[in-house]
Motif scaffolding. Structure first.
Motif, PDB file in Angstrom:
ATOM      1  N   ASN A 187       0.824  -1.225   0.000  1.00  0.00           N
ATOM      2  CA  ASN A 187       0.000   0.000   0.000  1.00  0.00           C
ATOM      3  C   ASN A 187       0.853   1.267   0.000  1.00  0.00           C
ATOM      4  OD1 ASN A 187      -2.854  -0.435   0.168  1.00  0.00           O
ATOM      5  ND2 ASN A 187      -2.386  -1.607   2.030  1.00  0.00           N
ATOM      6  N   LEU A 188       2.009   1.192  -0.616  1.00  0.00           N
ATOM      7  CA  LEU A 188       2.974   2.285  -0.495  1.00  0.00           C
ATOM      8  C   LEU A 188       2.502   3.601  -1.147  1.00  0.00           C
ATOM      9  CD1 LEU A 188       5.880   2.675   0.573  1.00  0.00           C
ATOM     10  CD2 LEU A 188       6.707   1.982  -1.679  1.00  0.00           C
ATOM     11  N   MET A 189       1.485   3.506  -1.994  1.00  0.00           N
ATOM     12  CA  MET A 189       1.046   4.663  -2.774  1.00  0.00           C
ATOM     13  C   MET A 189       0.616   5.845  -1.884  1.00  0.00           C
ATOM     14  SD  MET A 189       0.224   1.605  -4.173  1.00  0.00           S
ATOM     15  CE  MET A 189      -1.469   1.194  -3.862  1.00  0.00           C
ATOM     16  N   VAL A 191      -0.581  10.390  -2.314  1.00  0.00           N
ATOM     17  CA  VAL A 191      -0.644  11.633  -3.095  1.00  0.00           C
ATOM     18  C   VAL A 191      -0.455  12.783  -2.119  1.00  0.00           C
ATOM     19  CG1 VAL A 191      -2.104  13.075  -4.575  1.00  0.00           C
ATOM     20  CG2 VAL A 191      -2.301  10.583  -4.672  1.00  0.00           C
ATOM     21  N   HIS A 192       0.533  13.659  -2.404  1.00  0.00           N
ATOM     22  CA  HIS A 192       0.805  14.784  -1.507  1.00  0.00           C
ATOM     23  C   HIS A 192       1.488  15.888  -2.313  1.00  0.00           C
ATOM     24  CE1 HIS A 192       2.901  17.061   1.682  1.00  0.00           C
ATOM     25  NE2 HIS A 192       1.863  16.689   2.434  1.00  0.00           N
ATOM     26  N   GLY A 193       1.306  17.123  -1.915  1.00  0.00           N
ATOM     27  CA  GLY A 193       1.910  18.259  -2.614  1.00  0.00           C
ATOM     28  C   GLY A 193       3.416  18.124  -2.795  1.00  0.00           C
ATOM     29  N   ASP A 194       4.086  17.466  -1.849  1.00  0.00           N
ATOM     30  CA  ASP A 194       5.548  17.353  -1.928  1.00  0.00           C
ATOM     31  C   ASP A 194       6.025  16.048  -2.565  1.00  0.00           C
ATOM     32  OD1 ASP A 194       6.045  19.826  -0.850  1.00  0.00           O
ATOM     33  OD2 ASP A 194       5.814  19.071   1.212  1.00  0.00           O
ATOM     34  N   GLY A 195       5.095  15.237  -3.086  1.00  0.00           N
ATOM     35  CA  GLY A 195       5.536  14.016  -3.781  1.00  0.00           C
ATOM     36  C   GLY A 195       4.453  12.965  -3.815  1.00  0.00           C
ATOM     37  N   ASN A 196       4.405  12.241  -4.939  1.00  0.00           N
ATOM     38  CA  ASN A 196       3.424  11.152  -5.077  1.00  0.00           C
ATOM     39  C   ASN A 196       4.146   9.828  -5.255  1.00  0.00           C
ATOM     40  OD1 ASN A 196       1.468  13.094  -5.182  1.00  0.00           O
ATOM     41  ND2 ASN A 196       1.254  13.034  -7.418  1.00  0.00           N
ATOM     42  N   VAL A 250       9.581   5.822   0.165  1.00  0.00           N
ATOM     43  CA  VAL A 250       9.441   6.376   1.513  1.00  0.00           C
ATOM     44  C   VAL A 250       8.060   7.008   1.620  1.00  0.00           C
ATOM     45  CG1 VAL A 250      10.438   7.993   3.185  1.00  0.00           C
ATOM     46  CG2 VAL A 250      11.928   6.905   1.485  1.00  0.00           C
ATOM     47  N   ASN A 251       7.255   6.526   2.571  1.00  0.00           N
ATOM     48  CA  ASN A 251       5.947   7.142   2.804  1.00  0.00           C
ATOM     49  C   ASN A 251       5.873   7.510   4.288  1.00  0.00           C
ATOM     50  OD1 ASN A 251       3.319   8.001   2.847  1.00  0.00           O
ATOM     51  ND2 ASN A 251       2.504   6.267   1.667  1.00  0.00           N
ATOM     52  N   LEU A 252       5.935   8.839   4.560  1.00  0.00           N
ATOM     53  CA  LEU A 252       6.071   9.314   5.940  1.00  0.00           C
ATOM     54  C   LEU A 252       4.843  10.076   6.399  1.00  0.00           C
ATOM     55  CD1 LEU A 252       9.698  10.790   5.832  1.00  0.00           C
ATOM     56  CD2 LEU A 252       8.981   8.555   6.737  1.00  0.00           C
ATOM     57  N   LYS A 253       4.613   9.967   7.700  1.00  0.00           N
ATOM     58  CA  LYS A 253       3.571  10.792   8.299  1.00  0.00           C
ATOM     59  C   LYS A 253       4.029  12.257   8.233  1.00  0.00           C
ATOM     60  CE  LYS A 253       0.952  11.165  12.507  1.00  0.00           C
ATOM     61  NZ  LYS A 253       0.725  10.677  13.851  1.00  0.00           N
ATOM     62  N   ASN A 277       1.669  10.940   4.344  1.00  0.00           N
ATOM     63  CA  ASN A 277       0.296  10.558   4.725  1.00  0.00           C
ATOM     64  C   ASN A 277       0.024  11.073   6.137  1.00  0.00           C
ATOM     65  OD1 ASN A 277       0.575   8.256   6.879  1.00  0.00           O
ATOM     66  ND2 ASN A 277       2.193   7.894   5.372  1.00  0.00           N
ATOM     67  N   ASN A 278      -1.119  10.716   6.693  1.00  0.00           N
ATOM     68  CA  ASN A 278      -1.476  11.243   8.021  1.00  0.00           C
ATOM     69  C   ASN A 278      -1.349  10.237   9.151  1.00  0.00           C
ATOM     70  OD1 ASN A 278      -2.097  13.871   7.216  1.00  0.00           O
ATOM     71  ND2 ASN A 278      -4.017  13.105   6.327  1.00  0.00           N
ATOM     72  N   SER A 279      -0.894   8.994   8.863  1.00  0.00           N
ATOM     73  CA  SER A 279      -0.931   8.033   9.977  1.00  0.00           C
ATOM     74  C   SER A 279       0.276   7.120  10.186  1.00  0.00           C
ATOM     75  CB  SER A 279      -2.202   7.188   9.894  1.00  0.00           C
ATOM     76  OG  SER A 279      -2.256   6.545   8.659  1.00  0.00           O
ATOM     77  N   PHE A 280       1.110   6.856   9.199  1.00  0.00           N
ATOM     78  CA  PHE A 280       2.170   5.854   9.425  1.00  0.00           C
ATOM     79  C   PHE A 280       3.472   6.257   8.735  1.00  0.00           C
ATOM     80  CE2 PHE A 280      -0.224   4.731   5.633  1.00  0.00           C
ATOM     81  CZ  PHE A 280       0.777   4.529   4.698  1.00  0.00           C
ATOM     82  N   ASN A 281       4.558   5.544   9.108  1.00  0.00           N
ATOM     83  CA  ASN A 281       5.870   5.765   8.484  1.00  0.00           C
ATOM     84  C   ASN A 281       6.382   4.428   7.971  1.00  0.00           C
ATOM     85  OD1 ASN A 281       6.479   8.588   9.318  1.00  0.00           O
ATOM     86  ND2 ASN A 281       6.316   7.697  11.364  1.00  0.00           N
ATOM     87  N   VAL A 282       6.614   4.330   6.659  1.00  0.00           N
ATOM     88  CA  VAL A 282       7.179   3.080   6.142  1.00  0.00           C
ATOM     89  C   VAL A 282       8.222   3.370   5.062  1.00  0.00           C
ATOM     90  CG1 VAL A 282       5.388   2.698   4.365  1.00  0.00           C
ATOM     91  CG2 VAL A 282       6.618   0.745   5.320  1.00  0.00           C
ATOM     92  N   VAL A 283       9.267   2.549   5.081  1.00  0.00           N
ATOM     93  CA  VAL A 283      10.340   2.659   4.092  1.00  0.00           C
ATOM     94  C   VAL A 283      10.475   1.284   3.435  1.00  0.00           C
ATOM     95  CG1 VAL A 283      12.826   3.034   3.803  1.00  0.00           C
ATOM     96  CG2 VAL A 283      11.548   4.394   5.479  1.00  0.00           C
ATOM     97  N   VAL A 284      10.456   1.265   2.092  1.00  0.00           N
ATOM     98  CA  VAL A 284      10.564  -0.018   1.384  1.00  0.00           C
ATOM     99  C   VAL A 284      11.757   0.024   0.444  1.00  0.00           C
ATOM    100  CG1 VAL A 284       9.374  -1.682  -0.111  1.00  0.00           C
ATOM    101  CG2 VAL A 284       8.042  -0.286   1.492  1.00  0.00           C
ATOM    102  N   LEU A 285      12.622  -0.977   0.550  1.00  0.00           N
ATOM    103  CA  LEU A 285      13.787  -1.070  -0.325  1.00  0.00           C
ATOM    104  C   LEU A 285      13.571  -2.232  -1.289  1.00  0.00           C
ATOM    105  CD1 LEU A 285      14.866   0.100   2.512  1.00  0.00           C
ATOM    106  CD2 LEU A 285      17.104  -0.581   1.691  1.00  0.00           C
ATOM    107  N   GLY A 286      13.836  -2.001  -2.579  1.00  0.00           N
ATOM    108  CA  GLY A 286      13.718  -3.077  -3.571  1.00  0.00           C
ATOM    109  C   GLY A 286      15.061  -3.317  -4.231  1.00  0.00           C
ATOM    110  N   GLY A 287      15.376  -4.576  -4.511  1.00  0.00           N
ATOM    111  CA  GLY A 287      16.625  -4.895  -5.216  1.00  0.00           C
ATOM    112  C   GLY A 287      17.857  -4.842  -4.341  1.00  0.00           C
ATOM    113  N   CYS A 288      17.748  -5.309  -3.095  1.00  0.00           N
ATOM    114  CA  CYS A 288      18.929  -5.367  -2.200  1.00  0.00           C
ATOM    115  C   CYS A 288      19.662  -6.687  -2.408  1.00  0.00           C
ATOM    116  CB  CYS A 288      18.499  -5.323  -0.733  1.00  0.00           C
ATOM    117  SG  CYS A 288      17.611  -3.853  -0.269  1.00  0.00           S
ATOM    118  N   GLU A 289      20.799  -6.803  -1.762  1.00  0.00           N
ATOM    119  CA  GLU A 289      21.550  -8.062  -1.869  1.00  0.00           C
ATOM    120  C   GLU A 289      20.956  -9.127  -0.939  1.00  0.00           C
ATOM    121  OE1 GLU A 289      25.030  -8.026   1.375  1.00  0.00           O
ATOM    122  OE2 GLU A 289      25.609  -7.306  -0.607  1.00  0.00           O
TER     123      GLU A 289
END
Ligand code: GTP
Ligand code: MG
Length: 340
Positions: A187-189, A191-196, A250-253, A277-289
């Motif tokens: 659910n990483l999606m 929409v915000h003025g500073d980045g989508n 990166v999807n930050l409160k 967003n207004n409720s959670f902080n999550v960071v997702v990394l893709g393509g790591c070793e």
């Protein structure tokens, strides 16, 4: 990611428990449960025989036997292929399995081969459960064999996540964390003025070739670096040695951590995506070793158990001598029988 175009597949019991948790969290996911034992399926809330369960006919578990599991899936390959073709709209198939059991561990390689020929366009993600180091020799042996099976078809796979059963005491705690983290990642999606982050971006991050990492950040820690370090330490996923990745999401409160400070914690080779967003902080990394350290520890644990077993010298028959010299005729007597 478009949940209606995701197919979550649980091979075996541990995997089924996690897929069941994700379906409870969000009913938009498609889910399928494969097993050799109806007992494994019974407790699951979202598994309905006749709807989303495939039970190998005439079987009753594998008894932790990967070889038996391989025979079972090969016997059922055509029927499984036909079933998967009904999900041809799938963009991402996430295949869950434990490594240490029999049914899922033995089936995953063949399952991936069937899946890619049934739906050639789908991405194949894997969520694999690694055993805790307190499990037994067979668990370690099954895990290493499963690891090699997956590595022999790595080119058919995209994102892989390893769940580390050492990280909590109970399966229920691990499963809860895995379900929460995966649901946040899918659910990483935002929409915000500073980045989508749109569905395509999320798809790219979540299906990059390599190991995927999800970091849930707790609020109220001193700064971004501290929050990341704390999350890494608490994560239920096996961690790589270095945090180089292809994609970072990166999807930050709003008004919590500084996204630039977060980005500085990682070396990103392709793109970074940020939203708020207004409720959670999550960071997702893709393509790591690959987190090779975790698998090396399992190999060491297996070697250690084998060494101890070899030096055990198990004694079964112990005849006690009496001190008083009296012949214990019965104990020393050898009777010989002969049958016609
Ligand atoms: N995190 C987590 N791990 C589990 C859970 N259940 C089992 N495991 C792990 O999976 C291993 C056993 O595999 P299962 O998934 O039960 O085996 P299976 O695929 O059903 O295969 P069989 O051996 O034929 O029953 C254990 O050794 C644990 O490492 C669970 O609910 N959560
Ligand atoms: Mg089972």
């Amino acid at each position: 990611m478009e949940k209606s175009k995701m197919l979550l597949v649980g091979l075996g019991q541990g995997a089924g428990n996690i897929v069941d948790g994700l379906l409870s969290k969000n009913s938009s996911y498609n889910g399928l449960f494969f097993n050799s034992s109806s007992l494994d399926i019974k407790p699951l809330k979202n598994a309905n025989i006749g709807k989303n369960v495939y039970l190998y006919p005439g079987t009753d578990g594998s008894g932790r036997d990967r070889k038996r599991s391989k025979e079972m899936i090969k016997d059922n390959a055509n029927a499984i292929g036909t079933l998967l073709k009904k999900y041809s709209q799938t963009e991402v198939m996430v295949i869950f399995t434990s490594f240490a059991g029999g049914t899922g561990s033995g089936a995953i390689k063949t399952f991936i081969q069937i899946a890619t020929s049934a739906i050639p366009t789908t991405k194949i993600n894997i969520v694999g459960i690694l055993p805790s180091l307190s499990e037994d020799q067979l668990a370690f042996k099954n895990t290493l064999e499963c690891w090699n099976d997956i590595n022999s078809i790595m080119d058919l796979t995209n994102d892989i996540k390893f769940v580390d059963n050492n990280k909590r005491n109970a399966y229920s705690e691990i499963n809860k964390e895995v379900v929460e983290s995966l649901d946040l990642a899918y659910n990483l999606m935002g929409v915000h003025g500073d980045g989508n982050i749109d569905k395509k971006d999320s798809f790219r991050i979540n299906t990059a070739d390599g190991v995927g990492i999800v970091l849930k950040l707790y609020e109220g820690l001193k700064d971004a670096r501290t929050a990341i370090d704390f999350s890494i330490k608490n994560s239920v996923f096996a961690q790589p040695d270095i945090y180089d990745c292809d994609y970072l999401g990166v999807n930050l409160k709003v008004d919590s951590y500084d996204s630039n400070e977060i980005a500085k914690c990682f070396e990103v080779y392709k793109s970074t995506y940020t939203t708020y967003n207004n409720s959670f902080n999550v960071v997702v990394l893709g393509g790591c070793e690959t987190p090779t350290e975790s698998i090396k520890l399992i190999k060491l644990a297996l070697d250690d158990r084998s060494k101890r077993e070899h030096s055990r010298g198990k004694i079964r028959s112990v005849i006690i001598d009496f001190d008083d010299d009296s012949d214990d005729l019965e104990a020393n007597e050898t009777l010989e029988f002969s049958f016609e």
